[in-house]
Design a protein around this motif. Structure first.
Motif, PDB file in Angstrom:
ATOM      1  N   UNK A 231      61.759 -44.009 -14.793  1.00 51.16           N
ATOM      2  CA  UNK A 231      62.330 -42.385 -14.650  1.00 51.16           C
ATOM      3  C   UNK A 231      63.439 -42.179 -15.501  1.00 51.16           C
ATOM      4  N   UNK A 232      63.451 -42.591 -16.812  1.00 51.22           N
ATOM      5  CA  UNK A 232      64.337 -42.376 -17.775  1.00 51.22           C
ATOM      6  C   UNK A 232      63.759 -41.537 -18.873  1.00 51.22           C
ATOM      7  N   UNK A 233      64.375 -40.328 -19.216  1.00 46.74           N
ATOM      8  CA  UNK A 233      63.625 -39.472 -19.986  1.00 46.74           C
ATOM      9  C   UNK A 233      63.446 -39.702 -21.577  1.00 46.74           C
ATOM     10  N   UNK A 234      64.462 -40.303 -21.982  1.00 47.00           N
ATOM     11  CA  UNK A 234      64.353 -40.386 -23.302  1.00 47.00           C
ATOM     12  C   UNK A 234      64.357 -42.014 -23.880  1.00 47.00           C
ATOM     13  N   UNK A 235      63.920 -42.210 -25.037  1.00 48.94           N
ATOM     14  CA  UNK A 235      64.128 -43.528 -25.756  1.00 48.94           C
ATOM     15  C   UNK A 235      65.404 -43.994 -25.684  1.00 48.94           C
ATOM     16  N   UNK A 236      66.414 -43.385 -26.261  1.00 52.87           N
ATOM     17  CA  UNK A 236      67.609 -43.766 -26.519  1.00 52.87           C
ATOM     18  C   UNK A 236      68.202 -44.384 -25.228  1.00 52.87           C
ATOM     19  N   UNK A 237      68.055 -43.355 -24.154  1.00 54.06           N
ATOM     20  CA  UNK A 237      68.608 -43.852 -22.871  1.00 54.06           C
ATOM     21  C   UNK A 237      67.995 -45.189 -22.137  1.00 54.06           C
TER      22      UNK A 237
END
Length: 386
Positions: A231-237
């Motif tokens: 449930x992590x939205x972005x590639x960076x995160x």
């Protein structure tokens, strides 16, 4: 010099179109989006935000645009010096007929100037595949002329171009990372190779194609699938989560061992390339969604794509592949209701079971021991035990 470029999306405008324009080439975009076409045709320029430690906004000049349904497309192919594409692998077959009509028109006009066509797609030997589609519409008696005058040049392209919303509502504004790589097979060019800064002609294209596929694409996809699963939205995160980073880096090192064996890459230089890729994933100026990067999981689980192709290489050279298997299991768990392939993948798993579905898509034999390992990893993720 005149170029016709199919695809006025973010990659077309922010990457290939920009490099061509920067080289002093007049670029005419071909696209189905009439709003974008009208805006380019009216302004003949657009802004590109190049983001990184030293972010800049650069204006791309000397551009025009036409709708892909227009007969002008055929007329342009009859006269231009270069044709490029950035439309997505699935769309290449759709533009093949018009491309063939344009090449036939070129022949009928006795335009014997060399024309080179370069598909700048996220796929292996995409231009060669485009040529097969185009030649379906070319009469056999013209094949010899086509092969003498038309170059179909394979390439490897690498630049992260995420969707980005303009703060001022400009539909042409696009954001790209600082890094870019456009490598072409110089042996497939007909006539003189144009001098375009950022386009690198090489003898051994497949080494660069697989380096990018096995590193950037493999790592990007696994980051996306593990990020989406968590449930992590972005590639960076996602890449900043240690457990995800460990798997992603491990998978790129496993695929890297295949490259080192196959192409005699220098291990230290390839490790530096892996570190560079990880830094790119961390770029705080790129807001790239895990859902977007993970889309089309069936294609990405194919035998010639970013997850299974490096895995097949580990079989060939008898190398470890534990992290690649985790990435594949995460891809099989990718259920995104906004992605038709993700829905289809889930449906197949429900109807046929995980093992049969994976083997059908990947081409891997059902009795291969890794199939059971993938099933165990998949099941663990299903029960949130991973």
């Amino acid at each position: 010099m005149q170029a016709l470029h199919f695809g006025a999306g973010n990659i077309g405008r922010g990457f290939i179109g920009k490099l061509l324009s920067d080289a002093g080439i007049h670029v005419t975009f071909v696209d189905v989006n009439q709003q974008v076409i009208d805006e380019i045709a009216k302004r003949h320029q657009y802004p590109v935000n190049v983001v990184g430690e030293q972010s800049t906004t650069e204006i791309v000049h000397n551009v025009d645009a036409i709708n892909s349904s227009s007969s002008e497309v055929i007329d342009y192919i009859g006269t231009v010096d270069l044709v490029t594409t950035a439309v997505g692998p699935q769309i290449l077959a759709r533009i093949a007929e018009d491309m063939a009509k344009g090449l036939i028109a070129r022949y009928q006009q006795t335009n014997n100037a060399p024309l080179n066509i370069i598909a700048c797609e996220n796929m292996v030997r995409g231009t060669s595949q485009l040529k097969q589609e185009v030649f379906k519409y070319i009469p056999y008696e013209l094949h010899s002329w086509m092969n003498s005058h038309i170059g179909f040049v394979d390439s490897a392209v690498d630049r992260i171009v995420p969707p980005a919303t303009s703060k001022i509502g400009d539909i042409l504004e696009v954001t790209v990372e600082t890094f870019s790589e456009w490598i072409i097979d110089k042996n497939q060019f007909i006539g003189d190779i144009p001098s375009i800064k950022g386009m690198e002609p090489v003898d051994n294209l497949m080494a660069f194609v697989e380096r990018k596929l096995f590193t950037l694409n493999t790592g990007h996809a696994i980051t996306a699938y593990l990020g989406f699963y968590n449930n992590i939205a972005t590639i960076r995160d996602a890449i900043l989560v240690n457990s995800i980073r460990t798997v992603v880096q491990g998978a790129m090192q496993e695929s890297g061992q295949v490259l080192i064996k196959r192409y005699n890459f220098d291990p230290a230089k390839h490790q530096a390339y892996i570190e560079k890729i990880l830094t790119r994933f961390e770029n705080p100026y790129l807001q790239d969604d895990t859902a977007r990067v993970g889309r089309q999981p069936i294609r990405k689980l194919g035998s010639s794509d970013r997850l299974v192709k490096p895995l097949l290489g580990t079989f060939e050279y008898e190398l470890s592949n534990n992290n690649l298997l985790i990435g594949i299991a995460a891809a099989l768990n990718y259920y995104n209701v906004d992605d038709h392939q993700a829905i289809d993948l889930n449906k197949q798993i429900v109807e046929k079971g995980l093992i049969q579905t994976f083997c059908d898509i990947s081409g891997i034999e059902i009795n291969n021991p890794i199939v059971c390992q993938i099933e165990q990893l998949y099941t663990s993720m299903q029960h949130h035990q991973y």
